[in-house]
Design an enzyme around this catalytic site. Structure first.
Site, PDB file in Angstrom:
ATOM      1  N   ASP A 414       0.897  -1.251   0.019  1.00 16.01           N
ATOM      2  CA  ASP A 414       0.003   0.053   0.025  1.00 16.01           C
ATOM      3  C   ASP A 414       0.869   1.347  -0.053  1.00 16.01           C
ATOM      4  O   ASP A 414       1.743   1.496   0.741  1.00 16.01           O
ATOM      5  CB  ASP A 414      -0.919   0.125   1.260  1.00 16.01           C
ATOM      6  CG  ASP A 414      -2.118   1.160   1.265  1.00 16.01           C
ATOM      7  OD1 ASP A 414      -2.929   0.913   0.779  1.00 16.01           O
ATOM      8  OD2 ASP A 414      -1.675   2.361   1.498  1.00 16.01           O
ATOM      9  N   ILE A 415       0.347   2.185  -0.667  1.00 21.01           N
ATOM     10  CA  ILE A 415       1.242   3.400  -1.155  1.00 21.01           C
ATOM     11  C   ILE A 415       0.914   4.308   0.213  1.00 21.01           C
ATOM     12  O   ILE A 415      -0.312   4.709   0.515  1.00 21.01           O
ATOM     13  CB  ILE A 415       1.099   4.221  -2.262  1.00 21.01           C
ATOM     14  CG1 ILE A 415       1.210   3.432  -3.449  1.00 21.01           C
ATOM     15  CG2 ILE A 415       1.823   5.489  -2.488  1.00 21.01           C
ATOM     16  CD1 ILE A 415       0.894   4.133  -4.984  1.00 21.01           C
ATOM     17  N   GLU A 457      -4.834   2.240  -4.044  1.00 20.54           N
ATOM     18  CA  GLU A 457      -3.340   2.314  -4.101  1.00 20.54           C
ATOM     19  C   GLU A 457      -2.971   0.956  -3.580  1.00 20.54           C
ATOM     20  O   GLU A 457      -1.957   0.889  -3.100  1.00 20.54           O
ATOM     21  CB  GLU A 457      -2.846   3.148  -3.352  1.00 20.54           C
ATOM     22  CG  GLU A 457      -3.286   3.305  -1.734  1.00 20.54           C
ATOM     23  CD  GLU A 457      -4.500   3.824  -1.523  1.00 20.54           C
ATOM     24  OE1 GLU A 457      -4.738   4.322  -0.463  1.00 20.54           O
ATOM     25  OE2 GLU A 457      -5.438   3.996  -2.388  1.00 20.54           O
TER      26      GLU A 457
END
Length: 551
Positions: A414-415, A457
């Protein structure tokens, strides 16, 4: 009669039920041909029945109205004749009212001459009965003591009384004619009775209408009391809440479909009388009226059934000819991905315009379809933004690995702070960041690894035959590679990674993904930009105090 709309619902249920079981075109043609023939045939039959039914009802109502008017005329004439008889005898008595022999003779003559009255009576102004016929009533020299006889003393005009119980105990109607001397002084009256529950000329006049088909009539007075009825027990009964009686007592003539006191539907005609405030109603049961029509329609049905069968055969054969090309096209449509489909389509004999145009359209579509199948398969399994596997494709790859009992590691990526990128630079730049991250993932991972975008994301990497320690090393390499990559105009970004794997203590794949998500949450919670291995999966992983860069 069987309602057509009920038949339509029945046929519809057959068709829908057949379709739900995979009805082919040949059987559907049979069902539709039979339905079209049957519905058309029964619709015309039903319409004919309804028209003839209404005509029969209207004719019966008009006949009863006319018969009621005829009986009214006859009854009015009878009452007028009876009043004329009373008036004629009255003139004779007025000239010699003190002659007892004349009184007795005229009382007998009035009763016996025409049988108009069941009994006759002559009364003086004081209410003394001077003469009576028949003598068996034993009313001679008595005072009048009944409703009708006393009313005649008061009215002193020609009168037709309401029904009442006489001094002799009979239910009757009393007709009277006043008597006056030469100085116009009231000296008495002469009267005659009409018995209602015993034989009388009035009963004989009305009783001729009583038939075996259920038709009958009744007469009602202004007080809703029955003066005549085939059921003698009802004579004298008052009837209310009857529309026909209400109308006829208002002086109206007409027809109505009504329900009698026994709940039977009746076709009634009615007419008011003019001499007395009475009404005559003639009626017949609706069921008896329609009985001949039902028998007639059955005969019509039997005689027209062969035509219906021939019509069905004709429609069925024609429908089969029309449907044959469509059936062949439908069968070929299931094999559009086969190379031989085009040849099969050209061999179908589409003998009418619509099916031929449909065949042409299918031929044009076959080539386009086959060229698109590969592209569609790829698009169905690919995320359109990053060209990575989508969730559907990911599930298929995992199912394949599980079926082969091949262990694999799961990296949930996950960003960090991706929302800031969208808020500061816009969603278009956010899409650029996602595409850049996808390229880095493909560069770092192996060809055998599965890289997928599962939403927003969030990314998933599946690494077959990778244990926990090696998965951690690859995650760290990926994390460092992302943090060192410059993405214009955002700059460098960071990712957090949660790691788990399958199998773990025989946990399901959903539980494995949940453990990876929990590890990712732990990475976020402990500062982001780090990799965390799920404790269950990290038994063979040496503790790491700080994230390290592993090449």
């Amino acid at each position: 009669m069987f309602p057509i709309w009920t038949l339509g619902l029945y046929v519809r249920s057959i068709v829908l039920n057949s379709l739900s079981r995979g009805l082919n075109l040949r059987r559907l043609i049979l069902v539709l041909a039979f339905s079209a023939t049957l519905i058309t045939f029964l619709n015309s039959y039903y319409s004919s029945y309804q028209v003839q039914k209404q005509q029969l009802i209207d004719k019966t109502l008009n006949n009863h109205k006319a018969y009621a008017a005829k009986l009214v005329s006859a009854t009015d004439n009878f009452l007028l004749t009876a009043q004329q008889q009373l008036a004629y005898v009255g003139k004779i008595l007025e000239d010699d009212f003190n002659n007892q022999g004349l009184i007795n003779a005229e009382a007998d003559r009035l009763r016996l001459q025409t049988n108009s009255f069941n009994s006759t009576i002559i009364v003086n102004a004081q209410g003394d009965i001077l003469g009576v016929s028949p003598m068996s009533l034993k009313l001679q020299n008595r005072k009048v003591d009944s409703f009708g006889t006393k009313a005649a003393l008061s009215y002193r005009t020609p009168m037709i009384s309401e029904p009442y119980i006489s001094m002799a105990g009979n239910l009757l109607i009393f007709m009277s004619q006043p008597l006056f001397d030469k100085q116009s002084n009231f000296i008495g009256y002469i009267g005659g009775t009409l018995y209602l529950k015993r034989a009388s000329i009035l009963n004989e006049l009305l009783q001729v209408h009583y038939y075996q088909d259920g038709s009958y009539l009744y007469v009602v007075d202004e007080n809703h009391r029955l003066l005549y009825h085939p059921d003698k027990s009802r004579i004298g009964e008052q009837v209310f809440d009857n529309q026909v009686i209400e109308e006829v007592l208002k002086g109206n003539a007409g027809t109505q479909l009504v329900t009698n006191s026994k709940g039977v539907a009746m076709l009634a005609g009615y007419a008011p009388m003019t001499v007395a405030s009475w009404g005559v109603v003639t009626q017949r049961p609706l069921e008896n009226t329609l009985a001949p029509l039902d028998n007639l329609m059955w005969q019509v049905f039997v005689k027209t059934a062969p035509i219906g069968v021939l019509t069905f055969i004709f429609i069925w054969v024609l429908a089969r000819l029309i449907a044959q090309p469509l059936r062949q096209l439908a069968e070929t449509a299931n094999t559009l991905d086969r190379p031989s489909t085009s040849i099969e389509l050209t061999q179908i004999r589409s003998w009418y315009f619509e099916s031929n145009e449909l065949r042409k359209a299918m031929l044009k579509g076959v080539g386009l379809l086959q060229s698109k199948i590969g592209l569609l398969r790829q698009e169905a399994q690919t995320d359109p933004l990053t060209c990575l596997h989508n969730r559907r494709s990911l599930d298929m790859q995992i199912s394949h690995l599980i079926a082969q009992r091949c262990p694999f590691a799961v990296l949930a990526i996950d960003i960090d702070h991706f929302k800031r990128v969208n808020d500061e630079f816009g969603h278009d730049i956010g899409d650029v960041v996602l595409q850049s991250l996808a390229k880095i993932l493909l560069d770092v991972t192996r060809d055998s690894d599965v890289v997928a975008r599962t939403g927003g994301e969030e990314f998933i990497v599946i690494m077959p035959r990778v244990e926990a320690k090696r998965a951690y090393q690859l995650a760290e390499r990926l994390r460092m590679r992302v943090s060192e990559s410059y993405i214009d105009p955002v700059g460098c970004i960071n990712v957090s990674i949660g790691i788990s794997g399958w199998p773990i203590e025989q946990l399901s794949i959903d539980e494995v993904f949940k453990l990876a998500d929990q590890a990712l949450y732990q990475a976020k919670k402990t500062g982001r930009n780090r990799s965390v291995v799920d404790a269950t999966y990290s038994q063979d992983l040496a503790p790491v105090s700080e994230p390290s860069i592993l090449e």
